[in-house]
Design a protein around this motif. Sequence first.
Motif, PDB file in Angstrom:
ATOM      1  N   PRO A 238      53.729  30.261  50.132  1.00  0.00           N
ATOM      2  CA  PRO A 238      53.190  30.367  51.488  1.00  0.00           C
ATOM      3  C   PRO A 238      53.750  31.598  52.204  1.00  0.00           C
ATOM      4  N   GLU A 239      52.962  32.125  53.134  1.00  0.00           N
ATOM      5  CA  GLU A 239      53.365  33.343  53.847  1.00  0.00           C
ATOM      6  C   GLU A 239      54.714  33.182  54.543  1.00  0.00           C
ATOM      7  N   ALA A 240      54.932  32.017  55.147  1.00  0.00           N
ATOM      8  CA  ALA A 240      56.204  31.791  55.850  1.00  0.00           C
ATOM      9  C   ALA A 240      57.376  31.821  54.879  1.00  0.00           C
ATOM     10  N   GLU A 241      57.164  31.297  53.682  1.00  0.00           N
ATOM     11  CA  GLU A 241      58.215  31.305  52.666  1.00  0.00           C
ATOM     12  C   GLU A 241      58.523  32.723  52.214  1.00  0.00           C
ATOM     13  N   THR A 243      58.031  35.477  53.997  1.00  0.00           N
ATOM     14  CA  THR A 243      58.707  36.141  55.120  1.00  0.00           C
ATOM     15  C   THR A 243      60.182  35.765  55.156  1.00  0.00           C
ATOM     16  N   ARG A 244      60.482  34.493  55.004  1.00  0.00           N
ATOM     17  CA  ARG A 244      61.868  34.027  54.986  1.00  0.00           C
ATOM     18  C   ARG A 244      62.627  34.658  53.811  1.00  0.00           C
ATOM     19  N   ARG A 246      62.070  37.528  52.367  1.00  0.00           N
ATOM     20  CA  ARG A 246      62.359  38.949  52.653  1.00  0.00           C
ATOM     21  C   ARG A 246      63.533  39.077  53.631  1.00  0.00           C
ATOM     22  N   THR A 247      63.618  38.143  54.563  1.00  0.00           N
ATOM     23  CA  THR A 247      64.727  38.163  55.517  1.00  0.00           C
ATOM     24  C   THR A 247      66.060  37.922  54.807  1.00  0.00           C
ATOM     25  N   ASP A 266      70.584  33.153  60.867  1.00  0.00           N
ATOM     26  CA  ASP A 266      69.774  32.345  61.789  1.00  0.00           C
ATOM     27  C   ASP A 266      70.355  30.937  61.954  1.00  0.00           C
ATOM     28  N   THR A 281      60.570  34.888  44.652  1.00  0.00           N
ATOM     29  CA  THR A 281      59.444  34.572  45.528  1.00  0.00           C
ATOM     30  C   THR A 281      58.709  35.842  45.949  1.00  0.00           C
TER      31      THR A 281
END
Length: 292
Positions: A238-241, A243-244, A246-247, A266, A281
């Motif tokens: 999923p996109e949110a996964e 993004t997380r 990459r962070t 965070d 991922t």
Amino acid sequence: MTIRPRRSVLYMPGSNARALEKARTLPADGVILDLEDAVAPDAKLEARTRVVETVKAGGFGPREVVIRVNGLDTPWGSDDIEAAASARPDAILIPKVQDPEQLVTVGRRLEALGVPAETRVWAMIETPLAIFAVKDIAAAARDPITRLAVFVMGTNDLAKETRAALIPGRAPMYPWLTLSVAAAHAYGIDVLDGVWNQFQDMEGFKAECQQGVELGMDGKTLIHPAQIEPCNTAFSPPEAEVTRARTIIAAFDQPENAGKGVIQLDGRMVERMHADMARRTVSLADAIAARA
């Protein structure tokens, strides 16, 4: 980290010329051109010729092209191997693998035929003996002669051989699936889930895809083109996964975190192993995006 997406791999009957032509256009990550279960005995020779010609003609783009041969103990198996080798597919899928020696035999045959190492071997895990030997079969991937790259779960044959019921949730074969995933990933190979037979029951199919994701499967084998898109969605991070992920990578890449095993990000503690997971991922997401 280099990853080849194998979210959706569609079986296509080698005896069906129209299906083989369509295989070049479908959004599946891979196609298995089948000479075994999908082809009647009196059509196997014709199917073999058609599949070889189709693969040699190319035009499959980024799709991984696999030829499933008949078993080595059948009248067609040996000639199937030779014919498939001449076509130079991405992989050759061997049915009913039950011990590592079968893979060594196939690998030596391919080497003798002068097949480049880029042509890999996939193994069907579809018998009780395969389940009992699954760790040793997976460990064969460490021997370069075997070319072993992927397990394909043959859940229909497992149900047939064990008399286990194929029911939603697959409780009777859950231990076999988890054991196969653990063995495959312990030795660095992918594992693809078995097929969903009720292709018109899309909700049931989506649920089984989600189960495969949760088990750690790398993708799923399919029997109908309508299953491709929901399967791709299920096995894409999923996109949110992403993004997380990459962070997390960016945080561990900071000079001040270079030697740390754990950092705070965070408001949460994040270990370096999470950065390794994040890199996988992101690599998968990037590989999927590159196919678009």
